[in-house]
Design a protein around this motif. Structure first.
Motif, PDB file in Angstrom:
ATOM      1  N   SER A 158     -36.525 -38.104  90.506  1.00  0.00           N
ATOM      2  CA  SER A 158     -35.420 -37.238  90.076  1.00  0.00           C
ATOM      3  C   SER A 158     -35.871 -35.798  89.832  1.00  0.00           C
ATOM      4  CB  SER A 158     -34.763 -37.808  88.818  1.00  0.00           C
ATOM      5  OG  SER A 158     -35.696 -37.825  87.753  1.00  0.00           O
ATOM      6  N   GLU A 159     -37.174 -35.588  89.675  1.00  0.00           N
ATOM      7  CA  GLU A 159     -37.701 -34.242  89.441  1.00  0.00           C
ATOM      8  C   GLU A 159     -38.134 -33.536  90.730  1.00  0.00           C
ATOM      9  OE1 GLU A 159     -39.962 -34.201  85.312  1.00  0.00           O
ATOM     10  OE2 GLU A 159     -40.613 -35.883  86.574  1.00  0.00           O
TER      11      GLU A 159
ATOM     12  N   LYS B 143     -47.625 -25.380 100.694  1.00  0.00           N
ATOM     13  CA  LYS B 143     -46.633 -26.041  99.851  1.00  0.00           C
ATOM     14  C   LYS B 143     -46.079 -27.338 100.457  1.00  0.00           C
ATOM     15  CE  LYS B 143     -43.481 -23.571  97.761  1.00  0.00           C
ATOM     16  NZ  LYS B 143     -42.402 -22.585  97.545  1.00  0.00           N
ATOM     17  N   TYR B 144     -46.181 -27.462 101.779  1.00  0.00           N
ATOM     18  CA  TYR B 144     -45.529 -28.593 102.448  1.00  0.00           C
ATOM     19  C   TYR B 144     -46.479 -29.264 103.434  1.00  0.00           C
ATOM     20  CZ  TYR B 144     -41.634 -26.034 100.467  1.00  0.00           C
ATOM     21  OH  TYR B 144     -40.813 -25.364  99.608  1.00  0.00           O
ATOM     22  N   ASP B 145     -46.347 -30.575 103.555  1.00  0.00           N
ATOM     23  CA  ASP B 145     -47.255 -31.390 104.364  1.00  0.00           C
ATOM     24  C   ASP B 145     -46.537 -31.933 105.599  1.00  0.00           C
ATOM     25  OD1 ASP B 145     -49.867 -32.969 104.511  1.00  0.00           O
ATOM     26  OD2 ASP B 145     -48.368 -34.578 104.560  1.00  0.00           O
TER      27      ASP B 145
ATOM     28  N   ILE C  98     -30.320 -29.965 106.972  1.00  0.00           N
ATOM     29  CA  ILE C  98     -30.522 -31.290 106.383  1.00  0.00           C
ATOM     30  C   ILE C  98     -31.068 -31.130 104.963  1.00  0.00           C
ATOM     31  CG2 ILE C  98     -31.881 -33.441 106.540  1.00  0.00           C
ATOM     32  CD1 ILE C  98     -32.203 -32.851 109.505  1.00  0.00           C
ATOM     33  N   ASN C  99     -30.529 -31.917 104.041  1.00  0.00           N
ATOM     34  CA  ASN C  99     -31.063 -31.949 102.673  1.00  0.00           C
ATOM     35  C   ASN C  99     -32.307 -32.819 102.646  1.00  0.00           C
ATOM     36  OD1 ASN C  99     -29.017 -30.394 101.471  1.00  0.00           O
ATOM     37  ND2 ASN C  99     -27.673 -32.168 101.424  1.00  0.00           N
ATOM     38  N   ILE C 100     -33.355 -32.326 101.983  1.00  0.00           N
ATOM     39  CA  ILE C 100     -34.564 -33.135 101.824  1.00  0.00           C
ATOM     40  C   ILE C 100     -35.041 -33.053 100.372  1.00  0.00           C
ATOM     41  CG2 ILE C 100     -35.282 -32.899 104.237  1.00  0.00           C
ATOM     42  CD1 ILE C 100     -37.407 -30.929 103.323  1.00  0.00           C
ATOM     43  N   LYS C 101     -35.687 -34.123  99.930  1.00  0.00           N
ATOM     44  CA  LYS C 101     -36.283 -34.180  98.591  1.00  0.00           C
ATOM     45  C   LYS C 101     -37.793 -34.017  98.769  1.00  0.00           C
ATOM     46  CE  LYS C 101     -34.245 -36.055  95.237  1.00  0.00           C
ATOM     47  NZ  LYS C 101     -33.679 -35.518  94.014  1.00  0.00           N
ATOM     48  N   VAL C 102     -38.366 -33.106  97.992  1.00  0.00           N
ATOM     49  CA  VAL C 102     -39.778 -32.775  98.173  1.00  0.00           C
ATOM     50  C   VAL C 102     -40.496 -32.730  96.826  1.00  0.00           C
ATOM     51  CG1 VAL C 102     -41.382 -31.095  99.148  1.00  0.00           C
ATOM     52  CG2 VAL C 102     -39.119 -31.345 100.156  1.00  0.00           C
ATOM     53  N   PRO C 103     -41.543 -33.560  96.675  1.00  0.00           N
ATOM     54  CA  PRO C 103     -42.387 -33.443  95.479  1.00  0.00           C
ATOM     55  C   PRO C 103     -43.414 -32.331  95.690  1.00  0.00           C
ATOM     56  CG  PRO C 103     -43.194 -35.219  96.841  1.00  0.00           C
ATOM     57  CD  PRO C 103     -41.965 -34.670  97.533  1.00  0.00           C
ATOM     58  N   ASN C 104     -44.312 -32.181  94.754  1.00  0.00           N
ATOM     59  CA  ASN C 104     -45.369 -31.173  94.934  1.00  0.00           C
ATOM     60  C   ASN C 104     -46.300 -31.607  96.067  1.00  0.00           C
ATOM     61  OD1 ASN C 104     -47.616 -32.786  93.887  1.00  0.00           O
ATOM     62  ND2 ASN C 104     -46.702 -32.490  91.873  1.00  0.00           N
ATOM     63  N   ILE C 105     -47.132 -30.699  96.524  1.00  0.00           N
ATOM     64  CA  ILE C 105     -47.984 -30.947  97.694  1.00  0.00           C
ATOM     65  C   ILE C 105     -48.934 -32.117  97.480  1.00  0.00           C
ATOM     66  CG2 ILE C 105     -49.687 -29.194  97.032  1.00  0.00           C
ATOM     67  CD1 ILE C 105     -48.623 -29.973 100.661  1.00  0.00           C
ATOM     68  N   THR C 106     -49.437 -32.306  96.280  1.00  0.00           N
ATOM     69  CA  THR C 106     -50.352 -33.413  96.006  1.00  0.00           C
ATOM     70  C   THR C 106     -49.646 -34.756  96.206  1.00  0.00           C
ATOM     71  OG1 THR C 106     -51.540 -32.027  94.423  1.00  0.00           O
ATOM     72  CG2 THR C 106     -51.923 -34.398  94.288  1.00  0.00           C
ATOM     73  N   GLU C 107     -48.429 -34.868  95.694  1.00  0.00           N
ATOM     74  CA  GLU C 107     -47.665 -36.108  95.866  1.00  0.00           C
ATOM     75  C   GLU C 107     -47.247 -36.303  97.322  1.00  0.00           C
ATOM     76  OE1 GLU C 107     -44.789 -37.474  92.948  1.00  0.00           O
ATOM     77  OE2 GLU C 107     -45.464 -35.860  91.627  1.00  0.00           O
ATOM     78  N   GLN C 108     -46.891 -35.207  97.987  1.00  0.00           N
ATOM     79  CA  GLN C 108     -46.541 -35.309  99.412  1.00  0.00           C
ATOM     80  C   GLN C 108     -47.696 -35.941 100.186  1.00  0.00           C
ATOM     81  OE1 GLN C 108     -44.933 -31.676 101.313  1.00  0.00           O
ATOM     82  NE2 GLN C 108     -44.684 -30.914  99.224  1.00  0.00           N
ATOM     83  N   LYS C 109     -48.904 -35.431  99.952  1.00  0.00           N
ATOM     84  CA  LYS C 109     -50.083 -35.930 100.665  1.00  0.00           C
ATOM     85  C   LYS C 109     -50.378 -37.385 100.305  1.00  0.00           C
ATOM     86  CE  LYS C 109     -52.366 -31.481 101.399  1.00  0.00           C
ATOM     87  NZ  LYS C 109     -52.412 -31.490 102.851  1.00  0.00           N
ATOM     88  N   ALA C 110     -50.193 -37.758  99.041  1.00  0.00           N
ATOM     89  CA  ALA C 110     -50.444 -39.138  98.614  1.00  0.00           C
ATOM     90  C   ALA C 110     -49.451 -40.096  99.272  1.00  0.00           C
ATOM     91  CB  ALA C 110     -50.363 -39.243  97.093  1.00  0.00           C
ATOM     92  N   ILE C 111     -48.177 -39.726  99.298  1.00  0.00           N
ATOM     93  CA  ILE C 111     -47.144 -40.556  99.932  1.00  0.00           C
ATOM     94  C   ILE C 111     -47.437 -40.698 101.422  1.00  0.00           C
ATOM     95  CG2 ILE C 111     -44.700 -40.603 100.587  1.00  0.00           C
ATOM     96  CD1 ILE C 111     -44.185 -39.215  97.807  1.00  0.00           C
TER      97      ILE C 111
END
Length: 194
Positions: free
Chosen positions: A4-5, A117-119, A157-170
């Motif tokens: 949600s964040e 900022k984005y992966d 398109i709407n997208i949900k994006v966490p921080n870069i660290t979480e993006q890379k982990a996912i």
């Protein structure tokens, strides 16, 4: 950070879309540089078994449309949402190392505008979700047999994006799963062939 964040953004805030080049019939030759068309997007990859070719000279001239390993491609023409398997918005990835390839018209190449900022991997996996593909196909205009989307629609398109660290982990978890699936498929193919 909970789901949600995560930031809710438009794809255009994260990436841009390059539309392919409109090659003419006279541009094609019997062998040379493969041109990637919509039919070559076979999710999750780009398949070059059935391609047309252009000359090395034309490749050099149209280098703006050159493809690289791991590029994310999207079909901008296809069927309507009623036929989702062949619907507009198919996503594939270039998995051919050191291959020279060119992008044909009605195929879009997505590229991230701020790599800090984005992966790419996160973006790829996000776009391959069924509901995202469905929404893309549903936004297409045209007839049931020939639906089209343009770069502006893709970037909307709407997208949900966490921080870069979480993006890379996912992306790492999903990539590891894909690798295991690929290994299992190769094992199965070898067993069937034996």
């Amino acid at each position: 950070m909970s789901f949600s964040e995560w930031d809710e953004l438009k794809l255009g805030d994260v990436a841009d879309v390059l539309s392919g080049y409109a090659f003419k019939s006279k541009d094609f030759v019997n062998e040379g540089i493969p041109v990637i068309k919509i039919k070559n997007i076979v999710p999750p990859i780009i398949d070059i078994k059935d391609v047309q070719y252009v000359t090395e000279e034309l490749y050099d001239e149209k280098h703006k449309y050159a493809l690289n390993y791991n590029d994310i491609l999207i079909s901008m023409t296809g069927s309507n949402v009623n036929q989702i398997a062949s619907a507009v918005g198919k996503i594939g990835r270039v998995k051919l190392k050191n291959a020279k390839l060119l992008l044909n018209q009605r195929v879009g190449k997505l590229y991230i505008t701020d790599k800090a900022k984005y992966d790419y991997d996160y973006l790829y996996y996000y776009l391959t979700q069924e509901d995202v593909r469905y929404n893309l196909a549903a936004s297409a205009g045209g007839s049931a047999n020939q639906a089209n989307i343009n770069p502006s629609q893709i970037k909307n398109i709407n997208i949900k994006v966490p921080n870069i660290t979480e993006q890379k982990a996912i992306a790492k978890i999903l990539s590891d799963l894909d690798e295991k699936i690929e290994i299992n498929n190769k094992i199965n193919d070898n067993l069937v062939a034996a």
